[in-house]
Design a protein around this motif. Structure first.
Motif, PDB file in Angstrom:
ATOM      1  N   LEU A 203       0.783  -1.130   0.082  1.00  9.93           N
ATOM      2  CA  LEU A 203       0.152   0.126   0.166  1.00  9.93           C
ATOM      3  C   LEU A 203       0.921   1.267  -0.126  1.00  9.93           C
ATOM      4  O   LEU A 203       1.267   1.174   1.158  1.00  9.93           O
ATOM      5  CB  LEU A 203      -1.165   0.046   1.173  1.00  9.93           C
ATOM      6  N   PRO A 230      -9.312   0.449   7.880  1.00  9.67           N
ATOM      7  CA  PRO A 230      -9.716   0.406   7.364  1.00  9.67           C
ATOM      8  C   PRO A 230      -8.446   0.674   6.237  1.00  9.67           C
ATOM      9  O   PRO A 230      -8.441   2.811   7.048  1.00  9.67           O
ATOM     10  CB  PRO A 230     -10.697  -0.059   6.366  1.00  9.67           C
ATOM     11  N   VAL A 231      -7.468   1.025   5.776  1.00  4.16           N
ATOM     12  CA  VAL A 231      -6.854   1.950   5.605  1.00  4.16           C
ATOM     13  C   VAL A 231      -6.746   1.562   4.421  1.00  4.16           C
ATOM     14  O   VAL A 231      -6.427   0.566   3.126  1.00  4.16           O
ATOM     15  CB  VAL A 231      -5.428   1.775   5.698  1.00  4.16           C
ATOM     16  N   ARG A 232      -7.213   3.008   3.365  1.00  2.00           N
ATOM     17  CA  ARG A 232      -7.497   3.308   1.896  1.00  2.00           C
ATOM     18  C   ARG A 232      -6.376   3.852   1.341  1.00  2.00           C
ATOM     19  O   ARG A 232      -5.649   4.842   1.435  1.00  2.00           O
ATOM     20  CB  ARG A 232      -8.355   4.109   1.517  1.00  2.00           C
ATOM     21  N   PRO A 241      -6.523   1.009  -6.757  1.00  2.00           N
ATOM     22  CA  PRO A 241      -6.836   1.862  -5.148  1.00  2.00           C
ATOM     23  C   PRO A 241      -7.280   0.070  -4.883  1.00  2.00           C
ATOM     24  O   PRO A 241      -7.591  -0.685  -4.671  1.00  2.00           O
ATOM     25  CB  PRO A 241      -8.458   2.325  -5.723  1.00  2.00           C
ATOM     26  N   LYS A 242      -6.454   0.421  -2.922  1.00  2.00           N
ATOM     27  CA  LYS A 242      -6.896  -0.785  -2.188  1.00  2.00           C
ATOM     28  C   LYS A 242      -6.809  -0.498  -1.058  1.00  2.00           C
ATOM     29  O   LYS A 242      -6.720   0.548  -0.343  1.00  2.00           O
ATOM     30  CB  LYS A 242      -5.525  -1.794  -2.221  1.00  2.00           C
ATOM     31  N   THR A 243      -7.746  -1.411  -0.561  1.00  2.00           N
ATOM     32  CA  THR A 243      -8.062  -1.465   0.750  1.00  2.00           C
ATOM     33  C   THR A 243      -7.379  -2.483   1.891  1.00  2.00           C
ATOM     34  O   THR A 243      -7.236  -3.381   1.459  1.00  2.00           O
ATOM     35  CB  THR A 243      -9.231  -1.246   1.177  1.00  2.00           C
ATOM     36  N   ILE A 245      -6.708  -3.681   6.037  1.00  2.00           N
ATOM     37  CA  ILE A 245      -7.350  -3.459   7.189  1.00  2.00           C
ATOM     38  C   ILE A 245      -6.137  -3.959   8.051  1.00  2.00           C
ATOM     39  O   ILE A 245      -5.105  -4.901   8.187  1.00  2.00           O
ATOM     40  CB  ILE A 245      -7.932  -4.979   7.767  1.00  2.00           C
TER      41      ILE A 245
END
Length: 343
Positions: A203, A230-232, A241-243, A245
């Motif tokens: 990320l 959650p970290v976006r 885009p990615k999320t 935890i």
């Protein structure tokens, strides 16, 4: 009453920090915001100051530049620092009772600041409109604001973790016995978290986004809820885009190397103290303050690293400002002056 007070000259306490600037006047805190300016590079006009300028970082068009005038507790952009302080003092100038005289300021600087660095801070305040400036070690102000019995015969120690620097100091009989500074602080925690998310969760986050994640996890841990967030961001492999935890428990191993560096500074200070003062500190433990001390699990980790009790103050963000406010109000007895002698 001194003539300057009778004429209405305010006494201002100022905490000019790497990440945040706070000003406290006779009517309480008059300014609190990020130590950031947004400036139009074509006209030189200030577009935003404080938190509103911080939000603009990394999102501005080419004609607007965001400037952080402080690095590791000292001024790196004199003009920007002066303009920031002028804006911060403006709340006092717009008060109900206009002062006849410019304010008298009490502020902190790093204990190991050079004469050149101290002079830069003093001149920035003067250019911003201060009538007189009294500079004291910021760690001393933090100890006073935290309520430490620094004038007692028993030795005490404080660890002030800011954004750019961590300062450790030991006090006894109203004197600073020993002090140590390290650049391992709040910004280093955010950088370590960003590198961890990049490496383990693929990320990619900006420095500002990593800092927000660190703060969110610390707030969640303090509230005893939502320990997973959650970290976006952007996937560094696919650029999509990615999320991810992220849990509070993941923070401990990430910041462990940074905590060890702070622990090394604590050990160095204890090693330079007289034996009786060192024994007092080991018995009483450390007092932890500063914005960086709010990181989830930090007091426990530091306590294990140094083998002593660690006590977090009630208002770590305000310790230095509260200490400066006490000095500005001249509320300290004359017997306490040796500790507060100007640097």
């Amino acid at each position: 009453m001194p003539l300057t007070q009778a004429l209405g000259a305010p006494h201002l306490a100022v905490d000019l920090g790497t990440s945040c600037t706070r000003v406290c006047g006779p009517r309480g805190t008059s300014f609190q915001g990020a130590s950031v300016l947004a400036v139009n590079t074509r006209t030189g006009k200030i577009v935003a100051v404080g938190d509103s300028a911080k939000v603009m970082a990394g999102r501005t068009p080419p004609a607007i530049d965001t400037i952080t005038p402080m690095r590791r507790g000292v001024i790196t952009d004199f003009d920007a620092a002066t303009r920031l302080l002028w804006h911060a003092f403006g709340q006092q100038r717009r008060g109900r009772l206009r002062s006849w005289l410019p304010p008298r300021v009490v502020a902190g600087v790093p204990a190991e600041a050079t004469e050149v660095q101290q002079r830069a801070v003093e001149e920035a305040f003067q250019f911003a409109g201060a009538r007189s400036v009294r500079l004291l070690p910021k760690v001393t102000l933090a100890a006073i604001g935290a309520g430490l019995p620094v004038w007692d015969a028993t030795g005490t120690m404080i660890v002030d973790i800011g954004a750019g620097t961590t300062e450790v100091a030991a006090f006894a009989f109203g004197n600073m016995v020993a002090a140590e500074s390290t650049t391992t602080a709040g910004d280093a925690f955010g950088t370590a978290l960003g590198a961890y998310l990049y490496r383990e969760h693929t990320l990619a986050l900006s420095a500002e986004a990593a800092e927000e994640v660190k703060i969110s996890l610390s707030v969640a841990a303090a509230g005893g809820r939502n320990t997973c967030l959650p970290v976006r961001g952007r996937d560094r492999i696919s650029d999509l885009p990615k999320t991810a935890i992220v849990s509070v428990g993941e923070l401990a191993p990430v910041v462990a190397p940074e905590v060890k560096r702070i622990a090394a500074a604590v050990v160095a200070v204890i090693g330079r103290c007289p034996t009786s003062v060192a024994d007092d500190i080991v018995g009483r433990g450390l007092v932890l303050t500063g914005g960086g001390s709010l990181l989830a699990g930090l007091p426990e980790q530091l306590g294990k690293a140094v083998g002593m009790a660690v006590h977090l103050v009630d208002a770590p963000l305000r310790s230095a400002l509260d200490g400066a406010a006490r000095c500005a109000a001249d509320s300290l007895p004359s017997r306490q002056e040796p500790l507060l002698a100007p640097m």
